[in-house]
Structures are given as C-alpha cells and as structure tokens.
Design a protein around this motif. Structure first.
Motif, PDB file in Angstrom:
ATOM      1  N   ARG A 168      55.147  46.906  91.679  1.00 59.74           N
ATOM      2  CA  ARG A 168      55.306  46.416  93.263  1.00 59.74           C
ATOM      3  C   ARG A 168      56.612  45.969  93.890  1.00 59.74           C
ATOM      4  NH1 ARG A 168      51.958  41.192  91.241  1.00 59.74           N
ATOM      5  NH2 ARG A 168      53.455  39.873  90.575  1.00 59.74           N
ATOM      6  N   LYS A 169      56.945  45.989  94.409  1.00 60.82           N
ATOM      7  CA  LYS A 169      58.347  45.670  95.713  1.00 60.82           C
ATOM      8  C   LYS A 169      57.768  44.273  96.259  1.00 60.82           C
ATOM      9  CE  LYS A 169      60.453  50.117  95.958  1.00 60.82           C
ATOM     10  NZ  LYS A 169      60.792  51.072  97.290  1.00 60.82           N
ATOM     11  N   ASN A 170      58.499  43.953  95.977  1.00 58.44           N
ATOM     12  CA  ASN A 170      58.273  42.401  96.785  1.00 58.44           C
ATOM     13  C   ASN A 170      58.450  42.234  98.573  1.00 58.44           C
ATOM     14  OD1 ASN A 170      61.511  41.851  97.181  1.00 58.44           O
ATOM     15  ND2 ASN A 170      62.165  40.845  96.124  1.00 58.44           N
ATOM     16  N   LEU A 171      58.679  40.753  98.848  1.00 58.26           N
ATOM     17  CA  LEU A 171      58.902  41.793 100.276  1.00 58.26           C
ATOM     18  C   LEU A 171      60.247  42.557 100.762  1.00 58.26           C
ATOM     19  CD1 LEU A 171      58.071  41.080 103.042  1.00 58.26           C
ATOM     20  CD2 LEU A 171      59.393  38.536 102.833  1.00 58.26           C
ATOM     21  N   TYR A 172      61.036  42.307 100.198  1.00 56.79           N
ATOM     22  CA  TYR A 172      62.352  43.104 100.709  1.00 56.79           C
ATOM     23  C   TYR A 172      62.897  44.314  99.728  1.00 56.79           C
ATOM     24  CZ  TYR A 172      63.737  37.592 102.177  1.00 56.79           C
ATOM     25  OH  TYR A 172      62.979  36.872 103.150  1.00 56.79           O
ATOM     26  N   VAL A 206      57.365  44.391  88.002  1.00 58.51           N
ATOM     27  CA  VAL A 206      56.014  44.611  86.964  1.00 58.51           C
ATOM     28  C   VAL A 206      54.739  44.089  87.831  1.00 58.51           C
ATOM     29  CG1 VAL A 206      54.914  45.146  84.999  1.00 58.51           C
ATOM     30  CG2 VAL A 206      57.435  45.221  84.690  1.00 58.51           C
ATOM     31  N   GLU A 207      54.135  44.485  87.772  1.00 58.24           N
ATOM     32  CA  GLU A 207      52.669  44.510  88.665  1.00 58.24           C
ATOM     33  C   GLU A 207      51.846  44.306  87.423  1.00 58.24           C
ATOM     34  OE1 GLU A 207      49.344  45.187  91.930  1.00 58.24           O
ATOM     35  OE2 GLU A 207      50.132  46.577  91.007  1.00 58.24           O
ATOM     36  N   TRP A 208      51.446  43.849  86.409  1.00 56.62           N
ATOM     37  CA  TRP A 208      50.647  43.210  85.098  1.00 56.62           C
ATOM     38  C   TRP A 208      49.299  43.276  85.595  1.00 56.62           C
ATOM     39  CZ3 TRP A 208      53.839  43.994  81.834  1.00 56.62           C
ATOM     40  CH2 TRP A 208      54.610  43.281  81.558  1.00 56.62           C
ATOM     41  N   ARG A 209      48.537  44.125  84.932  1.00 54.97           N
ATOM     42  CA  ARG A 209      46.916  44.378  85.324  1.00 54.97           C
ATOM     43  C   ARG A 209      46.240  43.054  84.610  1.00 54.97           C
ATOM     44  NH1 ARG A 209      45.617  50.258  83.146  1.00 54.97           N
ATOM     45  NH2 ARG A 209      47.142  51.734  84.532  1.00 54.97           N
ATOM     46  N   ASN A 210      45.408  42.529  85.453  1.00 56.65           N
ATOM     47  CA  ASN A 210      44.381  41.192  85.281  1.00 56.65           C
ATOM     48  C   ASN A 210      43.261  41.861  83.923  1.00 56.65           C
ATOM     49  OD1 ASN A 210      46.065  39.694  87.590  1.00 56.65           O
ATOM     50  ND2 ASN A 210      45.063  40.775  88.444  1.00 56.65           N
ATOM     51  N   GLU A 211      43.947  42.114  83.011  1.00 54.32           N
ATOM     52  CA  GLU A 211      42.611  42.122  82.406  1.00 54.32           C
ATOM     53  C   GLU A 211      42.751  41.938  80.619  1.00 54.32           C
ATOM     54  OE1 GLU A 211      42.195  47.326  81.659  1.00 54.32           O
ATOM     55  OE2 GLU A 211      41.817  46.657  84.580  1.00 54.32           O
TER      56      GLU A 211
END
Length: 312
Positions: free
Chosen positions: A99-103, A108-113
C-alpha cells in the motif's frame, strides 16, 4: 497485525531464496541489481509471475521494452528481498501486498491472519536506467536514492541549485571552480536530499529541498571530496532544518556511497531509540540477481563510503 504463514517450498517454478536474519538495530541492508545483466527471458517470466495482476498491468502499460524491464525488475527485487527475511514463518514473495502512505511512499500491507505479528520492517527503493536498489531496516524508516555519476543536467548547475537548494549549499557549489567537480558535488547533494525526503515519507512537494540543508560535520569545503580523490576519513553528515533552526533534524543518520563505480548512493534512516543514541549505523550490501545469485560486496571496491559515519 498478522500475516499468513506459507510453506517453505513456494513452487517448483521458484528456486528457494537464501534466508536471512532481519537487520540489527541501526543496520541497513542494501540490495542492488544491474538490469543490463539480466537477459534471460525465462527468468524475466519468473519475475513476472511474482507480481500482482495490477502490477503486471502497470508494467504492460509502460512504453518501451527497457522501461518495462526495469519496472518488472524493481517490483521483483522488492518482493524477493522482503521474502528473504526470517520471521516465524517463510513468506511467499508472490503473496506480499503493498500500500502507499498519504504521500505515495510504498510499504508492506501485512495480512491479518494466523495470529502472527509481522516484523517491524521498513524498505525503500530507487532506480536509474542502469541500477535498481532496495534498502531495508527494522524499527525505523529508511530513504535511499541512487544517481548515475555521469548524470547531466540541462540547466546551469548554479542556476538550478539556486532554485532548489539552500543558500549554504549554493555557496558551497559556487565556491568550486572546476565544472566537473562542481557537477559531481551537485549530484552528491541531490542524492542525499532525495534520500532524506524519502525517509520522511512525505515527498518533494511536502518537504521542498530548500527547507533543509545537508552539511558535513566539519562545514569546510574540504569535506566535499572531488570524485578523483581518496577519502581517508569519513565525516558525519548532518541535516539541518531551515524552517526551524532549533530542530537540526538530528534524529536522522545519513551516509553517502559510491556503488559499483558508476553510481552515488545515499541512505538516510531514523535513529533507533532502542539501540541507543551512540549506536553506530551499519551497512551490508548485496549485488543480486534474484533466484540466480547473491554476492555480498560490503568491504569491497564495489561499495565505497564517501561520507557519513557507518560501519561495513
């Protein structure tokens, strides 16, 4: 937050990556690849299989085969680099999400599992037409930039610097009479400033280059080493805020490198409070062709420290 664990053998199509421990506090791992050395079409197809559908579409929309190749290698380098690091389970480079931050800075977008806490890993990437690099730290943000030493500017160096650099930096450049040395020092400053802005994660528009100054600890001209001279003593690199002189941005450590003889590289990372105020930054560098070879080049002529107190 949590991520899913995957089996160590991802697929018969993907040879195993050499596993690594996470960087220690105040340590940077730098991985780089030279696109011209990757010519095997089957290997490039393997890299393409690592990408998400959106990434493959993004690469396919680019104009020109070389641009597509560099974009593919950049995404493959990030995925294979992050997947190397040992956590409680082995990561599949194909399963990683970003994912990208506001700028716009990717992360990394870690999975909630699976009730697993992801590593406090940070990364940043930079590329030119001849090199792609990825820097990795834990606990603290990182920014990196690489620039070709032979990079040319269409504008007059001083006129360009007056537009983007701080008055002190313009003064330093103006005092250099040799045009080639002046150009080299301009590139070094630009590389350091890019790395700092990327480490902040806010981008050029949010942190204009004029709002801060890059200085060596000893603020005399002799600290700006001509490219043909040998640097026998490293100098600390300091970032000073022009908007708030009481905050010299001392929460950041920067280093200036020469990489592969052809590029300047800059690394900027936030100080790790857990590691302690005086913990010296460390650097380990690999030249890689993912799935083919990884060569540690730290301490060799392939990586020269030009400025900044850092251990190899």
């Amino acid at each position: 937050m949590n991520i899913r664990c995957f089996q160590r053998n991802f697929s018969a199509a993907f040879p195993p990556l050499v596993p690594l421990q996470l960087p220690s506090p105040m340590e940077t791992h730098l991985w780089y690849i030279l696109p011209d050395e990757v010519k095997n079409s089957a290997l490039l197809n393997q890299y393409s299989e690592l990408l998400s559908p959106c990434e493959r579409e993004s690469v396919s929309r680019m104009r020109g085969d070389q641009l597509k190749k560099r974009a593919l290698l950049a995404r493959a380098l990030v995925r294979t680099t992050i997947a190397r690091y040992q956590t409680n389970c082995q990561m599949n480079p194909r399963s990683l999400r970003f994912r990208k931050n506001l700028y716009g800075k990717p992360e990394v977008e870690w999975r909630n599992e699976d009730n697993f806490n992801p590593p406090p890993l940070h990364f940043n990437i930079s590329h030119t037409s001849a090199m792609i690099a990825c820097g990795v730290t834990v606990n603290v943000p990182i920014g990196i930039d690489i620039e070709e030493k032979q990079r040319r500017t269409k504008n007059n160096i001083i006129a360009f610097a007056q537009r983007y650099f701080s008055p002190y930096e313009v003064k330093v450049l103006t005092a250099i009479s040799d045009p080639e040395v002046q150009r080299q020092e301009f590139i070094k400053l630009w590389t350091l400033k890019e790395a700092y802005v990327k480490a902040l994660g806010k981008g050029f528009s949010a942190v204009p280059f004029k709002t801060f100054t890059i200085r060596f600890r000893d603020t005399t001209m002799r600290n700006f080493h001509p490219p043909e001279s040998s640097v026998s003593e490293e100098s600390d690199i300091v970032v000073e805020s022009s908007e708030d002189p009481t905050d010299p941005a001392n929460n950041w450590r920067c280093a200036l490198l020469e990489v592969a003889g052809s590029h300047y590289g800059a690394i900027c990372m936030e100080k790790d409070r857990i590691a302690g105020e005086n913990a010296p930054p460390k650097l380990t560098v690999w030249k890689t062709v993912p799935f083919v070879e990884d060569v540690c080049v730290s301490g060799t002529d392939a990586v020269l420290v030009l400025g900044g107190i850092i251990e190899q």
